[in-house]
Design a protein around this motif. Sequence first.
Motif, PDB file in Angstrom:
ATOM      1  N   VAL A 174       0.885  -1.339  -0.113  1.00 47.61           N
ATOM      2  CA  VAL A 174       0.051  -0.072  -0.065  1.00 47.61           C
ATOM      3  C   VAL A 174       0.957   1.425  -0.073  1.00 47.61           C
ATOM      4  N   LEU A 175       0.603   2.004  -0.892  1.00 48.96           N
ATOM      5  CA  LEU A 175       1.312   3.432  -1.053  1.00 48.96           C
ATOM      6  C   LEU A 175       0.212   4.355  -0.796  1.00 48.96           C
ATOM      7  N   ALA A 176       0.311   5.365   0.176  1.00 49.28           N
ATOM      8  CA  ALA A 176      -0.468   6.316   0.624  1.00 49.28           C
ATOM      9  C   ALA A 176       0.032   7.889   0.052  1.00 49.28           C
ATOM     10  N   THR A 177      -0.935   8.556  -0.301  1.00 48.60           N
ATOM     11  CA  THR A 177      -0.486  10.220  -0.606  1.00 48.60           C
ATOM     12  C   THR A 177      -0.581  11.040   0.968  1.00 48.60           C
ATOM     13  N   ALA A 178       0.475  11.769   0.944  1.00 47.05           N
ATOM     14  CA  ALA A 178       0.315  12.496   2.119  1.00 47.05           C
ATOM     15  C   ALA A 178       1.558  13.561   1.618  1.00 47.05           C
ATOM     16  N   SER A 179       1.179  15.044   2.042  1.00 46.29           N
ATOM     17  CA  SER A 179       2.222  16.005   1.757  1.00 46.29           C
ATOM     18  C   SER A 179       2.345  16.768   3.007  1.00 46.29           C
ATOM     19  N   ARG A 180       2.035  16.537   3.953  1.00 47.05           N
ATOM     20  CA  ARG A 180       2.259  17.045   5.311  1.00 47.05           C
ATOM     21  C   ARG A 180       2.962  16.152   6.111  1.00 47.05           C
ATOM     22  N   PRO A 181       3.879  16.551   7.296  1.00 46.40           N
ATOM     23  CA  PRO A 181       4.449  15.727   8.025  1.00 46.40           C
ATOM     24  C   PRO A 181       3.658  15.010   8.796  1.00 46.40           C
ATOM     25  N   GLU A 182       2.500  15.661   9.314  1.00 39.45           N
ATOM     26  CA  GLU A 182       1.489  14.965  10.279  1.00 39.45           C
ATOM     27  C   GLU A 182       0.519  14.077   9.680  1.00 39.45           C
ATOM     28  N   SER A 183       0.363  14.242   8.414  1.00 39.41           N
ATOM     29  CA  SER A 183      -0.476  13.445   7.461  1.00 39.41           C
ATOM     30  C   SER A 183       0.408  12.233   7.086  1.00 39.41           C
ATOM     31  N   ALA A 184       1.673  12.366   6.787  1.00 42.13           N
ATOM     32  CA  ALA A 184       2.659  11.223   6.594  1.00 42.13           C
ATOM     33  C   ALA A 184       2.792  10.396   7.721  1.00 42.13           C
ATOM     34  N   ALA A 185       2.990  10.863   8.827  1.00 44.85           N
ATOM     35  CA  ALA A 185       3.172  10.108  10.112  1.00 44.85           C
ATOM     36  C   ALA A 185       2.042   9.160  10.432  1.00 44.85           C
ATOM     37  N   TRP A 186       0.906   9.813  10.335  1.00 46.21           N
ATOM     38  CA  TRP A 186      -0.495   9.042  10.425  1.00 46.21           C
ATOM     39  C   TRP A 186      -0.584   8.052   9.559  1.00 46.21           C
ATOM     40  N   VAL A 187      -0.343   8.074   8.129  1.00 49.84           N
ATOM     41  CA  VAL A 187      -0.593   7.001   7.266  1.00 49.84           C
ATOM     42  C   VAL A 187       0.511   5.928   7.674  1.00 49.84           C
ATOM     43  N   ARG A 188       1.586   6.149   7.982  1.00 48.74           N
ATOM     44  CA  ARG A 188       2.644   5.181   8.158  1.00 48.74           C
ATOM     45  C   ARG A 188       2.334   4.399   9.449  1.00 48.74           C
ATOM     46  N   ASP A 189       1.837   5.179  10.659  1.00 46.47           N
ATOM     47  CA  ASP A 189       1.353   4.404  11.606  1.00 46.47           C
ATOM     48  C   ASP A 189       0.064   3.496  11.503  1.00 46.47           C
ATOM     49  N   LEU A 190      -0.698   3.751  10.375  1.00 45.70           N
ATOM     50  CA  LEU A 190      -1.755   2.809   9.985  1.00 45.70           C
ATOM     51  C   LEU A 190      -1.522   1.716   9.297  1.00 45.70           C
ATOM     52  N   GLY A 191      -0.028   1.799   8.668  1.00 42.55           N
ATOM     53  CA  GLY A 191       0.559   0.656   7.963  1.00 42.55           C
ATOM     54  C   GLY A 191       0.796   0.921   6.719  1.00 42.55           C
ATOM     55  N   ALA A 192       0.789   1.884   6.152  1.00 40.41           N
ATOM     56  CA  ALA A 192       1.344   2.142   4.623  1.00 40.41           C
ATOM     57  C   ALA A 192       2.689   1.889   4.470  1.00 40.41           C
ATOM     58  N   ASP A 193       2.862   1.219   3.334  1.00 38.46           N
ATOM     59  CA  ASP A 193       4.350   0.617   3.039  1.00 38.46           C
ATOM     60  C   ASP A 193       5.148   1.853   2.611  1.00 38.46           C
ATOM     61  N   GLY A 194       4.426   2.915   2.116  1.00 38.56           N
ATOM     62  CA  GLY A 194       5.226   3.876   1.535  1.00 38.56           C
ATOM     63  C   GLY A 194       4.371   5.107   1.329  1.00 38.56           C
ATOM     64  N   VAL A 195       4.931   6.515   1.523  1.00 36.11           N
ATOM     65  CA  VAL A 195       4.241   7.707   1.361  1.00 36.11           C
ATOM     66  C   VAL A 195       4.804   8.462   0.046  1.00 36.11           C
ATOM     67  N   VAL A 196       3.565   8.585  -0.673  1.00 33.52           N
ATOM     68  CA  VAL A 196       4.143   9.533  -1.768  1.00 33.52           C
ATOM     69  C   VAL A 196       3.185  10.934  -1.665  1.00 33.52           C
ATOM     70  N   ASN A 197       3.770  12.005  -2.423  1.00 35.79           N
ATOM     71  CA  ASN A 197       3.305  13.504  -2.579  1.00 35.79           C
ATOM     72  C   ASN A 197       2.341  13.708  -3.566  1.00 35.79           C
ATOM     73  N   HIS A 198       0.936  13.849  -3.270  1.00 33.12           N
ATOM     74  CA  HIS A 198       0.091  13.934  -4.523  1.00 33.12           C
ATOM     75  C   HIS A 198       0.580  15.378  -5.285  1.00 33.12           C
ATOM     76  N   HIS A 199       1.166  16.236  -4.716  1.00 34.88           N
ATOM     77  CA  HIS A 199       1.772  17.242  -5.430  1.00 34.88           C
ATOM     78  C   HIS A 199       2.696  16.997  -6.728  1.00 34.88           C
ATOM     79  N   ASP A 200       3.356  15.885  -6.532  1.00 38.56           N
ATOM     80  CA  ASP A 200       4.112  15.467  -7.400  1.00 38.56           C
ATOM     81  C   ASP A 200       4.004  13.998  -7.629  1.00 38.56           C
ATOM     82  N   LEU A 201       2.639  13.670  -8.038  1.00 41.17           N
ATOM     83  CA  LEU A 201       2.358  12.161  -7.786  1.00 41.17           C
ATOM     84  C   LEU A 201       3.030  11.229  -8.480  1.00 41.17           C
ATOM     85  N   VAL A 202       3.156  11.564 -10.007  1.00 38.17           N
ATOM     86  CA  VAL A 202       3.921  10.552 -10.708  1.00 38.17           C
ATOM     87  C   VAL A 202       5.290  10.144 -10.352  1.00 38.17           C
ATOM     88  N   ALA A 203       6.072  11.148 -10.049  1.00 36.84           N
ATOM     89  CA  ALA A 203       7.444  11.007  -9.834  1.00 36.84           C
ATOM     90  C   ALA A 203       7.728  10.127  -8.519  1.00 36.84           C
TER      91      ALA A 203
END
Length: 330
Positions: A174-203
């Motif tokens: 599971v890859l999860a989009t998050a762009s702020r530190p608090e949202s990135a920390a939240w999705v990782r804590d829920l089990g996301a395997d990786g975090v991507v930035n929706h402002h630069d989604l493809v790269a």
Amino acid sequence: MDAVGAYRGLPVENPESLQDVVVPIPQLRPRDVLVRVEAVSVNPADVGLRAGLPNSREPRILGFDASGVVEALGSGVSTLAVGDEVWYAGDFNRPGSNAQLQAVDERIVARKPASLSHAEAAALPLTTITAWESLFDHFELTSESRGTLLVMGAAGGVGSIMIQLAKELTDLRVLATASRPESAAWVRDLGADGVVNHHDLVATTQQQAPDGVEYIFSPHSRGNIDAFATLLRPFGHITAIDDAEGLDLLPLKTKSITWHWELMFTRPMFETPDMDAQKKLLAAVASLIDNKRLRTTATTVIDDFSAAGLREAHRQVESGHTVGKVVVTR
């Protein structure tokens, strides 16, 4: 009974956007239970509905998610009893949960997780049904399903439970989009395997999934179709829940990508033959929660079940910066 209603669509800052009102106690249909509502949560669907209401002489009682206690039964109810603590997401075509009492069809109501408070439980039904139907009805995933799922809007309500369901009940990465530190920390804590930035989604997605992804969940489709076409592998799948009109899906054709729409209100709106599938999935999720395999996504609890408290909840959700769910409780 007391309730919170709206007479027309207004900005949330306007005190008349949601008002304390008194309305009749609902009459029960044969399959209805009457629930004393103890807690509700606010979703983007609530915000959008409130803002777009036409003028009316009678107040529209909003609210979908709820947790409460069964007070009375319709003549045909067979699966619940007075005194049961229950949770549900309601029916778009009927008065909502922002009230002391609500009539709800038993086929979309289940006993809430015993290990959760009403506030913790109220955060989950609508988003859980949306996530479950996306993963298991539309994507047709199983415990043996592999590949990569990209969850857009992952720190929001649907994404927060979808990450958990996918990690617990499938073999997906599971890859999860998050762009702020608090949202990135939240999705990782829920089990996301990786975090991507929706402002630069493809790269940022290609850095973690250079061969592409098999599944995308999208609450934000406008402006992203070309990105989805690039990121998805041939014969991939997208499930979308937004109302982006006039989408050009032609870029998806070359890879034979399948587009699914998800609206969790479809079953109750049309009283489909499998309407009780929502009851069954809520019961299954309650068991997973009580067995410590899933957790609530409630992050903010407003202890003010009034127009003022609900306006504040709407304001927070409307800001677009919430992580998890905003709950209003008695």
